[in-house]
Design a protein around this motif. Structure first.
Motif, mmCIF file in Angstrom:
data_model
loop_
_atom_site.group_PDB
_atom_site.id
_atom_site.type_symbol
_atom_site.label_atom_id
_atom_site.label_comp_id
_atom_site.label_asym_id
_atom_site.label_seq_id
_atom_site.Cartn_x
_atom_site.Cartn_y
_atom_site.Cartn_z
ATOM 1 N N PHE A 240 45.094 -34.859 -3.913
ATOM 2 C CA PHE A 240 44.238 -34.223 -2.905
ATOM 3 C C PHE A 240 44.939 -33.042 -2.251
ATOM 4 C CE2 PHE A 240 42.524 -34.029 1.524
ATOM 5 C CZ PHE A 240 41.331 -33.416 1.169
ATOM 6 N N GLN A 241 46.212 -33.134 -2.062
ATOM 7 C CA GLN A 241 46.957 -32.007 -1.495
ATOM 8 C C GLN A 241 46.824 -30.780 -2.385
ATOM 9 O OE1 GLN A 241 50.928 -32.538 0.446
ATOM 10 N NE2 GLN A 241 51.648 -31.373 -1.319
ATOM 11 N N THR A 242 46.863 -30.982 -3.687
ATOM 12 C CA THR A 242 46.678 -29.871 -4.620
ATOM 13 C C THR A 242 45.289 -29.267 -4.475
ATOM 14 O OG1 THR A 242 48.244 -30.825 -6.195
ATOM 15 C CG2 THR A 242 46.675 -29.214 -7.066
ATOM 16 N N VAL A 243 44.278 -30.143 -4.400
ATOM 17 C CA VAL A 243 42.907 -29.659 -4.226
ATOM 18 C C VAL A 243 42.776 -28.869 -2.927
ATOM 19 C CG1 VAL A 243 40.525 -30.394 -3.798
ATOM 20 C CG2 VAL A 243 41.843 -31.465 -5.631
ATOM 21 N N MET A 244 43.296 -29.407 -1.851
ATOM 22 C CA MET A 244 43.159 -28.779 -0.545
ATOM 23 C C MET A 244 43.911 -27.447 -0.463
ATOM 24 S SD MET A 244 42.192 -28.696 2.686
ATOM 25 C CE MET A 244 41.574 -30.329 3.089
ATOM 26 N N VAL A 245 45.203 -27.472 -0.776
ATOM 27 C CA VAL A 245 46.072 -26.325 -0.527
ATOM 28 C C VAL A 245 45.964 -25.256 -1.606
ATOM 29 C CG1 VAL A 245 48.480 -25.597 -0.252
ATOM 30 C CG2 VAL A 245 47.665 -27.713 0.836
ATOM 31 N N ASP A 246 45.874 -25.689 -2.853
ATOM 32 C CA ASP A 246 45.926 -24.727 -3.963
ATOM 33 C C ASP A 246 44.558 -24.286 -4.470
ATOM 34 O OD1 ASP A 246 48.679 -24.983 -3.835
ATOM 35 O OD2 ASP A 246 48.754 -26.547 -5.369
ATOM 36 N N GLU A 247 43.511 -25.034 -4.127
ATOM 37 C CA GLU A 247 42.188 -24.726 -4.680
ATOM 38 C C GLU A 247 41.142 -24.437 -3.600
ATOM 39 O OE1 GLU A 247 43.005 -27.480 -8.665
ATOM 40 O OE2 GLU A 247 41.689 -28.241 -7.080
ATOM 41 N N ARG A 265 44.701 -21.711 11.230
ATOM 42 C CA ARG A 265 44.183 -22.758 10.344
ATOM 43 C C ARG A 265 44.593 -24.121 10.899
ATOM 44 N NH1 ARG A 265 46.629 -21.352 5.558
ATOM 45 N NH2 ARG A 265 45.047 -19.759 5.123
ATOM 46 N N ALA A 266 43.631 -25.049 10.952
ATOM 47 C CA ALA A 266 43.860 -26.402 11.461
ATOM 48 C C ALA A 266 43.426 -27.420 10.420
ATOM 49 C CB ALA A 266 43.077 -26.624 12.758
ATOM 50 N N MET A 267 44.046 -28.594 10.487
ATOM 51 C CA MET A 267 43.595 -29.725 9.681
ATOM 52 C C MET A 267 43.549 -30.947 10.576
ATOM 53 S SD MET A 267 44.975 -31.315 6.065
ATOM 54 C CE MET A 267 44.030 -32.662 5.295
ATOM 55 N N ALA A 268 42.459 -31.701 10.451
ATOM 56 C CA ALA A 268 42.296 -32.924 11.219
ATOM 57 C C ALA A 268 41.476 -33.901 10.389
ATOM 58 C CB ALA A 268 41.610 -32.654 12.559
ATOM 59 N N GLY A 269 41.564 -35.173 10.727
ATOM 60 C CA GLY A 269 40.785 -36.167 10.003
ATOM 61 C C GLY A 269 40.701 -37.463 10.774
ATOM 62 N N VAL A 287 51.150 -24.043 6.011
ATOM 63 C CA VAL A 287 49.721 -23.862 5.730
ATOM 64 C C VAL A 287 48.868 -24.055 6.990
ATOM 65 C CG1 VAL A 287 47.756 -24.698 4.363
ATOM 66 C CG2 VAL A 287 50.039 -24.574 3.337
ATOM 67 N N PHE A 288 49.249 -24.989 7.860
ATOM 68 C CA PHE A 288 48.466 -25.308 9.056
ATOM 69 C C PHE A 288 49.345 -25.225 10.296
ATOM 70 C CE2 PHE A 288 46.716 -27.777 5.527
ATOM 71 C CZ PHE A 288 45.375 -27.432 5.567
ATOM 72 N N SER A 289 48.739 -24.812 11.411
ATOM 73 C CA SER A 289 49.467 -24.775 12.685
ATOM 74 C C SER A 289 48.901 -25.743 13.720
ATOM 75 C CB SER A 289 49.441 -23.358 13.269
ATOM 76 O OG SER A 289 50.230 -22.486 12.492
ATOM 77 N N TYR A 290 47.707 -26.281 13.478
ATOM 78 C CA TYR A 290 47.078 -27.219 14.397
ATOM 79 C C TYR A 290 46.805 -28.512 13.643
ATOM 80 C CZ TYR A 290 46.231 -23.065 17.268
ATOM 81 O OH TYR A 290 46.382 -21.921 18.012
ATOM 82 N N TYR A 291 47.258 -29.650 14.231
ATOM 83 C CA TYR A 291 47.145 -30.943 13.562
ATOM 84 C C TYR A 291 46.328 -31.895 14.435
ATOM 85 C CZ TYR A 291 51.646 -29.212 11.591
ATOM 86 O OH TYR A 291 52.656 -28.464 11.032
ATOM 87 N N GLY A 292 45.407 -32.646 13.807
ATOM 88 C CA GLY A 292 44.616 -33.612 14.560
ATOM 89 C C GLY A 292 44.491 -34.941 13.836
#
Length: 368
Positions: A240-247, A265-269, A287-292
């Motif tokens: 999934f990291q490949t899908v998210m970051v590279d694709e 850019r933020a990522m949260a889940g 890749v991201f500066s905001y984490y949730g």
């Protein structure tokens, strides 16, 4: 195997029911998550839910929705072949998945709309919340939620995502926007945050109030359903990291007007989406500066490089483990990290917790 016709019919209950020592008000109304024109299931002002199911040849009918540890709500059969019942007590405010059990078989309630959760399409019911105004459909400018299909060489297919663009996106051709990559939980998919979470309405209302600056939200399938419940220790984030970051991120940056920088850019889940968020943000701090993390664990000071992060947001329901969120927040603050936390009062591991968490987190994103 016998086949039972399950239909939801009108039901008029007169008088007062007593449940758990509490007088149940007879002000039941159809749930807002019902199919068009269907009267049941119903909810009342106290948070009780009531059901009526047609299954004349059945020996047992039970609704999975119920208070913890009691095995759901057992329905009683009437002479007319209809099974009726009310939850033993009030439910937590907000959205809940449920299904019908008829003689051991699992069925969806034909009176309710279906939502993808628990690795299947489940019936949904909405218990009115005292604070539901923040995700209500209002007469304000609305953004757009659109489906995209992006190429994924790593999984040898095209994958789906939903993208929320804020009001005015189409008109403001010279404006680029920050992006929040927002992940669902285990057993859900990329429809969850829009359908169950009302993320788009939350954003529309916050923007209309002037509470936040507009930003884009991207929601994609987190490759979670390949892992059975209870097997998360074997979860490998790499695919999934490949899908998210590279694709996905390159596709979004190419096809939408984004500020294509980690600082915007933020990522949260939620839940397992929080676990994915933690793994990816720590693996890819550039890749991201905001984490949730929304009911999705915590960060420790030694996990994170201060240089890379602009905000860490932690949340959960008061019926989960709020002490863990509070303790982690204090440790991060003491270590000098930009951190904020939120505890949703009166809720557990459920969408009302995450709706509220998004409302609290959104104004804190992209402010530096």
């Amino acid at each position: 195997m016998r086949h039972y016709k399950i239909a939801l019919l009108s039901f008029l209950c007169l008088g007062t029911t007593i449940a758990l020592g509490q007088a149940v008000k007879e002000d039941f109304k159809p749930s807002t998550k019902n199919q068009p024109g269907k009267e049941y299931p119903q909810v009342n002002s106290q948070g009780y839910a009531r059901f009526k199911i047609e299954a004349p040849a059945a020996d047992s009918v039970r609704v999975s929705l119920g208070l913890g540890g009691r095995g759901g709500t057992k329905l009683e059969k009437g002479e007319d072949g209809f099974w009726t019942g009310t939850t033993e007590g009030p439910m937590d405010e907000g959205f809940h998945y449920y299904h019908i059990n008829v003689d051991g078989g699992t069925f969806n309630d034909p009176g309710a709309k279906n939502y993808y959760g628990s690795v299947r399409w489940e019936s949904g019911i909405e218990i009115p919340a005292h604070d539901q105004d923040f995700y209500a459909l209002k007469d304000v400018p609305h953004g757009k939620v659109e489906q995209i299909l992006f190429p994924s060489p790593s999984s040898n297919t095209s994958r789906r995502a939903f993208v929320y663009t804020p009001p005015g996106y189409a008109q403001n051709q010279n404006k680029n926007y920050p992006v929040l990559y927002l992940q669902h939980g285990w057993g859900e998919d990329e429809t969850a945050w829009s359908n169950q979470g009302h993320a788009n309405l939350i954003m529309d209302n916050l923007i209309a109030e002037g509470t936040i600056e507009p930003f884009i939200i991207v929601m994609t399938y987190g490759m979670t359903n390949e892992i059975k419940f209870g097997g998360l220790r074997n979860f490998d984030i790499t695919p999934f990291q490949t899908v998210m970051v590279d694709e996905l991120i390159p596709y979004v940056d190419k096809n939408f007007r984004t500020v294509a920088e980690a600082s915007h850019r933020a990522m949260a889940g939620l839940s397992m989406g929080g676990m994915e968020t933690k793994m990816i943000t720590l693996n890819k701090p550039d890749v991201f500066s905001y984490y949730g993390l929304l009911s999705g664990g915590t960060y420790a000071p030694e996990d994170v490089d201060k240089v890379d992060v602009k905000l860490i947001f932690l949340s959960c329901g008061s019926k989960e483990r709020p002490e863990a969120i509070k303790a982690a927040t204090e440790k991060l603050k003491e270590a000098g990290f930009p951190v904020a936390s939120y505890i949703s009062e009166g809720t557990a591991h459920e969408f009302q917790t995450w709706r509220r968490s998004l409302k609290e987190m959104a104004p804190k994103l992209f402010t530096k």
